[in-house]
Motif scaffolding. Sequence first.
Motif, PDB file in Angstrom:
ATOM      1  N   GLN A 126       8.733   0.361   5.951  1.00  0.00           N
ATOM      2  CA  GLN A 126       9.962   0.199   6.733  1.00  0.00           C
ATOM      3  C   GLN A 126      10.940   1.353   6.544  1.00  0.00           C
ATOM      4  OE1 GLN A 126      10.176  -2.392   8.917  1.00  0.00           O
ATOM      5  NE2 GLN A 126       8.080  -2.780   8.233  1.00  0.00           N
ATOM      6  N   HIS A 127      10.822   2.055   5.404  1.00  0.00           N
ATOM      7  CA  HIS A 127      11.731   3.177   5.135  1.00  0.00           C
ATOM      8  C   HIS A 127      10.965   4.501   5.044  1.00  0.00           C
ATOM      9  CE1 HIS A 127      14.924   0.277   4.458  1.00  0.00           C
ATOM     10  NE2 HIS A 127      14.149  -0.367   3.594  1.00  0.00           N
ATOM     11  N   LEU A 128       9.834   4.562   5.703  1.00  0.00           N
ATOM     12  CA  LEU A 128       8.984   5.754   5.667  1.00  0.00           C
ATOM     13  C   LEU A 128       9.737   6.973   6.203  1.00  0.00           C
ATOM     14  CD1 LEU A 128       6.060   6.764   5.137  1.00  0.00           C
ATOM     15  CD2 LEU A 128       5.573   6.248   7.531  1.00  0.00           C
ATOM     16  N   GLN A 129       9.643   8.076   5.442  1.00  0.00           N
ATOM     17  CA  GLN A 129      10.340   9.310   5.834  1.00  0.00           C
ATOM     18  C   GLN A 129       9.377  10.441   6.210  1.00  0.00           C
ATOM     19  OE1 GLN A 129      12.989  10.347   2.626  1.00  0.00           O
ATOM     20  NE2 GLN A 129      14.116   8.421   2.751  1.00  0.00           N
ATOM     21  N   ARG A 130       8.209  10.486   5.559  1.00  0.00           N
ATOM     22  CA  ARG A 130       7.248  11.552   5.850  1.00  0.00           C
ATOM     23  C   ARG A 130       5.854  10.943   5.994  1.00  0.00           C
ATOM     24  NH1 ARG A 130       6.568  15.949   2.099  1.00  0.00           N
ATOM     25  NH2 ARG A 130       6.372  17.330   3.907  1.00  0.00           N
ATOM     26  N   LEU A 131       5.142  11.323   7.054  1.00  0.00           N
ATOM     27  CA  LEU A 131       3.823  10.769   7.322  1.00  0.00           C
ATOM     28  C   LEU A 131       2.887  11.880   7.793  1.00  0.00           C
ATOM     29  CD1 LEU A 131       1.864   8.370   7.744  1.00  0.00           C
ATOM     30  CD2 LEU A 131       2.801   8.147  10.064  1.00  0.00           C
ATOM     31  N   ASN A 132       1.709  11.946   7.169  1.00  0.00           N
ATOM     32  CA  ASN A 132       0.680  12.906   7.563  1.00  0.00           C
ATOM     33  C   ASN A 132      -0.573  12.142   7.975  1.00  0.00           C
ATOM     34  OD1 ASN A 132      -0.996  15.056   7.992  1.00  0.00           O
ATOM     35  ND2 ASN A 132      -0.940  15.847   5.905  1.00  0.00           N
ATOM     36  N   LEU A 133      -0.854  12.133   9.273  1.00  0.00           N
ATOM     37  CA  LEU A 133      -2.062  11.518   9.823  1.00  0.00           C
ATOM     38  C   LEU A 133      -3.027  12.572  10.368  1.00  0.00           C
ATOM     39  CD1 LEU A 133      -0.709   8.403  11.772  1.00  0.00           C
ATOM     40  CD2 LEU A 133      -2.161   8.380   9.750  1.00  0.00           C
ATOM     41  N   SER A 134      -2.868  13.805   9.950  1.00  0.00           N
ATOM     42  CA  SER A 134      -3.718  14.883  10.466  1.00  0.00           C
ATOM     43  C   SER A 134      -5.198  14.557  10.257  1.00  0.00           C
ATOM     44  CB  SER A 134      -3.382  16.196   9.754  1.00  0.00           C
ATOM     45  OG  SER A 134      -2.069  16.604  10.057  1.00  0.00           O
ATOM     46  N   VAL A 191      11.239  11.450   9.228  1.00  0.00           N
ATOM     47  CA  VAL A 191      11.757  12.814   9.332  1.00  0.00           C
ATOM     48  C   VAL A 191      10.638  13.810   9.614  1.00  0.00           C
ATOM     49  CG1 VAL A 191      12.947  14.665   8.086  1.00  0.00           C
ATOM     50  CG2 VAL A 191      13.707  12.302   7.822  1.00  0.00           C
ATOM     51  N   THR A 192       9.470  13.579   8.998  1.00  0.00           N
ATOM     52  CA  THR A 192       8.321  14.474   9.155  1.00  0.00           C
ATOM     53  C   THR A 192       7.134  13.693   9.672  1.00  0.00           C
ATOM     54  OG1 THR A 192       9.052  15.898   7.332  1.00  0.00           O
ATOM     55  CG2 THR A 192       6.740  16.043   7.968  1.00  0.00           C
ATOM     56  N   LEU A 193       6.480  14.220  10.712  1.00  0.00           N
ATOM     57  CA  LEU A 193       5.302  13.576  11.288  1.00  0.00           C
ATOM     58  C   LEU A 193       4.266  14.660  11.585  1.00  0.00           C
ATOM     59  CD1 LEU A 193       3.896  11.044  12.335  1.00  0.00           C
ATOM     60  CD2 LEU A 193       5.060  11.378  14.526  1.00  0.00           C
ATOM     61  N   ASN A 222       0.579  10.459   2.772  1.00  0.00           N
ATOM     62  CA  ASN A 222      -0.341  11.519   3.174  1.00  0.00           C
ATOM     63  C   ASN A 222      -1.740  10.915   3.299  1.00  0.00           C
ATOM     64  OD1 ASN A 222      -1.715  13.847   3.706  1.00  0.00           O
ATOM     65  ND2 ASN A 222      -1.414  14.772   1.695  1.00  0.00           N
ATOM     66  N   LEU A 223      -2.144  10.595   4.523  1.00  0.00           N
ATOM     67  CA  LEU A 223      -3.431   9.952   4.766  1.00  0.00           C
ATOM     68  C   LEU A 223      -4.510  10.938   5.198  1.00  0.00           C
ATOM     69  CD1 LEU A 223      -2.254   6.705   6.616  1.00  0.00           C
ATOM     70  CD2 LEU A 223      -2.748   7.026   4.194  1.00  0.00           C
TER      71      LEU A 223
END
Length: 627
Positions: free
Chosen positions: A349-357, A382-384, A328-329
């Motif tokens: 490499q195994h990232l599943q959820r990322l928040n770049l909002s 899975v989540t972007l 969560n960035l």
Amino acid sequence: MLKKFRKIFKTSHKTKMNKAEDQAGNDKLSKENGESCIVRIFGQDVTDFSSQYGAESRMTYAAQNLAGNYNIYPNYGDFTQACVFRTYGPWWRMAPSAFKPYRKTPTAVGFESEDYIEVLFEERLYPIAVQIYETYNPGAIVKIMASDYKAGTNVDTGKQSKWITLWSSPAVETEQRVRIFSPPIKKIDTRVNLIRLELNHSLLGYYTELDCIMLCGVRSRPQSTDYPNLRVQASQLDPPRTPREQAMPGFYAQEEEKMVKELGSLKLNDVYQCPEGGEGKQLFEMLPGEVIVMILAYLDFPSLARVAQTCRLLKEHAYDHILYLEMNLQPIWHMVSNTTLDGLSRRCQHLQRLNLSWCGKSGTIKGSAFKRFLSSCASSLVTLQLSCCSFINKDTMLHISRFCPQLKELDLSGCGDVDKMSALVLTPLTNLERLNLYRTKIDTITIIALIRSMPELQHLNLGSCKMITNIVEVVLQLRLNCPKLKSLDLWRAREMDDSVFQEFVAGCPLLEELDVGWCSDLRSVNGSFTCIAENCKNLKKLFLTANRTVCDNDLLSLAKHSRHLQQLDILGTREVSSKAVEQVLASCKEMVFFDVSFCAGVTDNDVALWKVKYPAVNIKKSFQNTS
């Protein structure tokens, strides 16, 4: 009627006189001492914002209302000329459509923000004070930041605008009164003409409303010995402050500055060595690697970045892929850059959820860096979440569809370059379950193509998508292609047809959340609202905001069929009685939120009695006060 006219005229005349006096004061201040005097200027233009209550093409409740002189102050209440955001309180986070929170969120910067708005001023000043005119439900502002708009971006000048935190504080409950919020701000030696307000609405009982914003500052760089005198002059311009406003400027500013210096570019190639043979190192090395990773799992990303700089042993474990399953960035949006993404690519490499909002403002993230990151780290994503990201365009979205085969949740709200051409490339994302397109430029043909390619879709937000001109065909395609649909946001959708809408509702029995606020083409007399109650037995949230035709029959049908209803908004209807409202309160035992603002058949006394009788329900009734 004559008495009411005199009252309105008196209020309008008083406001105009105040504005004239204020402008005269500004001119006097600007001419008295030349460069050394305090200059006060109102915002010139709203350059960016995350959400607004109003429509995209109108000024009613629009974010743009924050620019210019005050129009409402000193009145307190709900006025259409104010800047109003889309949500308030905890209710939207409790709804089925809400994204699941991240387990680890950077806490050192004290991030609590849910919305933001940026205002440009016509002159660059060394800031002495920032004054925000809050005219309804104050207390949402948790951070004030500043930047130099003329610094440009990578595209323009090769430079990057630097955001500086002038003040921040945790959200607290605030006395409900009109006020000019002017907390003490941090002293900086940079001229700025762009102010950013970040807001947290979680403690608000209703929508916060902002009238205008003023920047107070000087044209020439003040010496350190000048600041006490400037503070005294500035305090004469400010109203009395509450204890929260008197708090030290920048509640988290020192910690944030320290983080910026330590993280730098976040590339972290420089690794410091532990002393050879050190006893502490030997003891720590005795721990199994799994235990070390388990300990590090309690740290957020900035803390892991610091740990990785201490020694080779901790760097090795701090780079373990299992620590980077979620990122969560958003809380450090102003620190994230191209090098941040490049540095993270080796451990995600195994990232599943990322928040770049909110990330990538002023060109700090280029599309090329984002594409490189996706090509190496998105196979398990899975989540972007990419809300209000300026680097999102057709090219970057093509990479999303190409490198994110497992993607189930995608948030593109507020991305201005998401249009009919760029969004069409998302059709390969056939596993998508949640899609947020709020305030994008997607059109009817494109959203229909996406709906047809996403049979697993459960949550769809099309609020304020003004380019969708045939909403009838959209809901028809949802009924035919998305049988698992649980939530749908059609906020301010136009050209709706009652018969097609009823077919949609009958074909989507799993619906738990439906927002048709300001969809004025739906008519109660045609049975649309009773159809919702009769077919959607699992309904938890229903917003019928500003539909003037909602009547007692609709409420009685909800009371009979929607026993799991938790949130209901019928703001602005003239046709409901207090008896029907109480029937809903008595029958819907899970109800926690009910907005009956501007309902002609509901009195303040009714609401006061219900609040005592049904203490678990937050009953809302807004008002205007021009006295």
